[in-house]
Motif scaffolding. Structure first.
Motif, PDB file in Angstrom:
ATOM      1  N   CYS A   1      41.227  32.634  39.660  1.00  0.00           N
ATOM      2  CA  CYS A   1      41.675  31.532  40.931  1.00  0.00           C
ATOM      3  C   CYS A   1      40.782  30.900  41.838  1.00  0.00           C
ATOM      4  N   TYR A   2      40.127  29.702  41.860  1.00  0.00           N
ATOM      5  CA  TYR A   2      38.613  29.523  42.529  1.00  0.00           C
ATOM      6  C   TYR A   2      39.219  28.812  43.558  1.00  0.00           C
ATOM      7  N   THR A   3      39.302  28.325  44.786  1.00  0.00           N
ATOM      8  CA  THR A   3      39.567  27.202  45.178  1.00  0.00           C
ATOM      9  C   THR A   3      38.346  27.040  46.324  1.00  0.00           C
ATOM     10  N   ILE A   4      37.927  25.414  46.541  1.00  0.00           N
ATOM     11  CA  ILE A   4      36.799  25.264  46.803  1.00  0.00           C
ATOM     12  C   ILE A   4      36.939  24.721  48.394  1.00  0.00           C
ATOM     13  N   ASP A   5      36.728  25.551  49.254  1.00  0.00           N
ATOM     14  CA  ASP A   5      37.159  24.964  50.584  1.00  0.00           C
ATOM     15  C   ASP A   5      36.296  26.062  51.487  1.00  0.00           C
ATOM     16  N   GLY A   6      35.218  25.964  51.576  1.00  0.00           N
ATOM     17  CA  GLY A   6      34.020  26.398  52.030  1.00  0.00           C
ATOM     18  C   GLY A   6      32.766  25.976  52.814  1.00  0.00           C
ATOM     19  N   GLU A   7      32.200  26.443  53.375  1.00  0.00           N
ATOM     20  CA  GLU A   7      31.441  26.129  54.330  1.00  0.00           C
ATOM     21  C   GLU A   7      29.707  25.326  54.088  1.00  0.00           C
ATOM     22  N   SER A   8      28.928  26.415  54.798  1.00  0.00           N
ATOM     23  CA  SER A   8      27.508  25.482  53.930  1.00  0.00           C
ATOM     24  C   SER A   8      27.183  26.483  52.197  1.00  0.00           C
ATOM     25  N   ALA A   9      26.020  25.714  51.778  1.00  0.00           N
ATOM     26  CA  ALA A   9      26.142  25.609  50.190  1.00  0.00           C
ATOM     27  C   ALA A   9      25.780  27.006  49.929  1.00  0.00           C
ATOM     28  N   GLY A  10      25.944  27.661  49.181  1.00  0.00           N
ATOM     29  CA  GLY A  10      25.345  29.106  48.614  1.00  0.00           C
ATOM     30  C   GLY A  10      26.432  30.142  49.416  1.00  0.00           C
TER      31      GLY A  10
ATOM     32  N   VAL B   1      41.466  32.017  30.922  1.00  0.00           N
ATOM     33  CA  VAL B   1      42.119  30.540  31.725  1.00  0.00           C
ATOM     34  C   VAL B   1      40.953  30.555  33.211  1.00  0.00           C
ATOM     35  N   ILE B   2      40.994  29.925  33.827  1.00  0.00           N
ATOM     36  CA  ILE B   2      40.257  30.040  35.058  1.00  0.00           C
ATOM     37  C   ILE B   2      41.212  28.640  36.100  1.00  0.00           C
ATOM     38  N   CYS B   3      41.210  28.809  36.838  1.00  0.00           N
ATOM     39  CA  CYS B   3      41.881  27.173  37.532  1.00  0.00           C
ATOM     40  C   CYS B   3      40.907  26.933  39.034  1.00  0.00           C
ATOM     41  N   PHE B   4      41.414  26.006  39.438  1.00  0.00           N
ATOM     42  CA  PHE B   4      40.158  25.643  40.181  1.00  0.00           C
ATOM     43  C   PHE B   4      40.897  24.721  41.269  1.00  0.00           C
ATOM     44  N   CYS B   5      41.207  25.152  42.636  1.00  0.00           N
ATOM     45  CA  CYS B   5      42.224  24.678  43.325  1.00  0.00           C
ATOM     46  C   CYS B   5      41.211  23.701  45.322  1.00  0.00           C
ATOM     47  N   SER B   6      41.909  22.929  45.489  1.00  0.00           N
ATOM     48  CA  SER B   6      41.708  22.693  47.137  1.00  0.00           C
ATOM     49  C   SER B   6      42.764  21.850  47.362  1.00  0.00           C
TER      50      SER B   6
ATOM     51  N   PRO C   1      44.183  36.101  41.215  1.00  0.00           N
ATOM     52  CA  PRO C   1      43.000  36.767  41.969  1.00  0.00           C
ATOM     53  C   PRO C   1      42.200  35.463  42.980  1.00  0.00           C
ATOM     54  N   CYS C   2      41.668  34.511  44.026  1.00  0.00           N
ATOM     55  CA  CYS C   2      40.658  33.795  44.417  1.00  0.00           C
ATOM     56  C   CYS C   2      40.050  33.734  45.148  1.00  0.00           C
ATOM     57  N   PRO C   3      39.007  34.122  45.258  1.00  0.00           N
ATOM     58  CA  PRO C   3      37.982  33.669  46.098  1.00  0.00           C
ATOM     59  C   PRO C   3      38.118  32.413  46.603  1.00  0.00           C
TER      60      PRO C   3
ATOM     61  N   GLY D   1      43.731  30.790  48.759  1.00  0.00           N
ATOM     62  CA  GLY D   1      43.729  31.979  47.836  1.00  0.00           C
ATOM     63  C   GLY D   1      43.982  32.991  48.680  1.00  0.00           C
ATOM     64  N   SER D   2      44.582  33.116  49.149  1.00  0.00           N
ATOM     65  CA  SER D   2      44.512  34.497  50.454  1.00  0.00           C
ATOM     66  C   SER D   2      45.934  34.948  49.333  1.00  0.00           C
TER      67      SER D   2
END
Length: 416
Positions: free
Chosen positions: A201-210, A79-84, A375-377, A366-367
């Motif tokens: 888990c993955y937070t979707i909260d970063g800057e530049s595409a890529g 199971v994976i999670c997406f978080c914002s 675990p959450c990059p 994610g920290s």
């Protein structure tokens, strides 16, 4: 699978809708969430998730949105999670946001109409060089935009929509988590990790595409309290030792080389963020940051030595320093689960972007999630110049983030 020909993106329309809802959090509040208005967006997200068939979507008493997209494969997939996060920063108003789409950007200065003094220039925003031909979204000049993190919210919501409408995209069980109060450091205080039941888990909260971020600062807070000597100002000669003046001298004596405005890359810093006091007692609140956890104690000792040096001129005054842990570098946890980051890098590459592994000069939900057993990059959302009136994001970068989420779901299924 070529998602470009498959998807009818909804991310832009969602984003434009979400940013008009004021969700600014409040660092001085003692309630949770810190502002009730954050739940306004939470309720809308639940309604939209239910409308696309996500049956268990709900808002809990703390303002968290939880939802589950059931797996559609016979494989046993983790199971994976997406978080914002739903809140916007206290630094700049998030009320009455008026988003503007600047279509087919060609490198020109972007003048924001409600305050023409707000000009987004390529020289000051170098990532705009990668946006030629893109549609750039800004606010109107008097507020922040809210791409941090409503771009991430919209991207996850669009990915949910696509997964529910395209069963040919094979995936395991997917959990969705939208949090309040990330901007004031309390985003995961009441998260129910057991309810999520996720492996990663993955937070979707970063800057530049890529960008793919697997490393944050480690962070402490510190409170320096100065006990001075009060006396009637008319009879103070040789008696008064003003705690307010001592506090000012300590701040001025801190080394410039350890200030935020003089550091970059992997360098840590000491940052006084608030001062309060009277002649007899004054307090300074600091945030202390470094990628190397061991250096946090060194930075705290810099504050101690600076205070002791200044107080040599004030023999009747004293100080105390209290240090408290805030969060730790998530890389310490992620290095134990390398496939979590590797799969995300592969997902980004499958969109046609070049994945870049980066460090964040800050922290994310994610920290803390990483040290709570999840675990959450952090994956890019496309947000830029956050916390200010010149914040911007591009339509095309948000669409690439949606594609990344979908590829990531597919990769976990493929490799299980």
């Amino acid at each position: 699978m070529n998602f470009n020909s498959l998807l009818n993106f909804t991310v832009t329309e969602r984003f434009l809708r979400y940013v008009t809802i004021d969700t600014q959090s409040d660092p001085s509040s003692v309630s949770f969430p810190s502002t009730e208005k954050q739940k306004d967006l939470g309720r809308l997200l639940v309604d939209e998730l239910l409308a696309i068939g996500v049956e268990d979507a709900h808002l809990d008493e703390f303002g968290y949105v939880y939802a589950t997209i059931p797996g559609n494969t016979d494989k046993q997939v983790p199971v994976i999670c997406f978080c914002s996060h739903m809140d916007t920063a206290p630094d700049c108003s998030g009320k009455n946001v008026k988003p503007i789409i600047h279509k087919n950007y060609q490198g020109q200065d972007i003048i924001l109409p409600d305050d023409p003094a707000q000009v987004i220039r390529q020289a000051e925003h170098p990532d705009l060089k990668n946006q030629l031909g893109h549609d750039v979204i800004t606010a109107s000049g008097t507020t922040l935009l809210g791409a941090d993190n409503k771009a991430g919210v919209a991207e996850i919501m669009d990915a949910c929509y696509q997964l529910m409408n395209h069963p040919e995209i094979k995936h395991g069980t997917i959990r969705i988590l939208f949090t309040p109060d990330e901007e004031v450091g309390h985003g995961v205080d009441h998260v129910d990790i057991a309810k999520l039941g996720a492996y990663a888990c993955y937070t979707i909260d970063g800057e530049s595409a890529g960008n793919m971020e697997n490393e944050t600062f480690s962070a402490d807070g510190a409170r320096l309290t100065i006990q001075g000597v009060s006396a009637h100002p008319g009879f103070a000669k040789g008696k008064m030792e003003s705690a307010i003046k001592i506090a000012g001298e300590i701040i001025a004596a801190l080394p410039d080389a350890l200030s935020p405005e003089h550091t970059e890359g992997m360098q840590g810093f000491i940052h006084p963020v608030a001062v309060e006091g009277h002649v007899e007692t004054a307090g300074i609140d600091f945030i202390i940051r470094d990628f190397d956890e061991k250096k946090l104690n060194d930075h705290a000792n810099v504050i101690r030595r600076t205070a002791e040096r200044v107080l040599q001129r004030y023999p009747a005054s004293t100080y105390s320093l209290t240090v408290s842990q805030q969060y730790r570098n998530m890389k310490n946890v992620l290095d134990e689960h390398p496939q979590i980051v590797e799969y995300a890098m592969e997902a980004i590459n499958r969109t046609g972007l070049t994945a870049r592994l980066c460090s964040i000069r800050g922290g994310t939900d994610g920290s803390r999630l990483s040290f709570m057993g999840l675990p959450c990059p952090n994956i890019f959302a496309g947000e830029h110049a956050f916390h200010g009136k010149q914040e911007w994001v591009s339509v095309q970068d948000m669409q690439k983030a949606v594609e990344t989420i979908l590829h990531l779901c597919k990769i976990w299924e493929e490799k299980s």
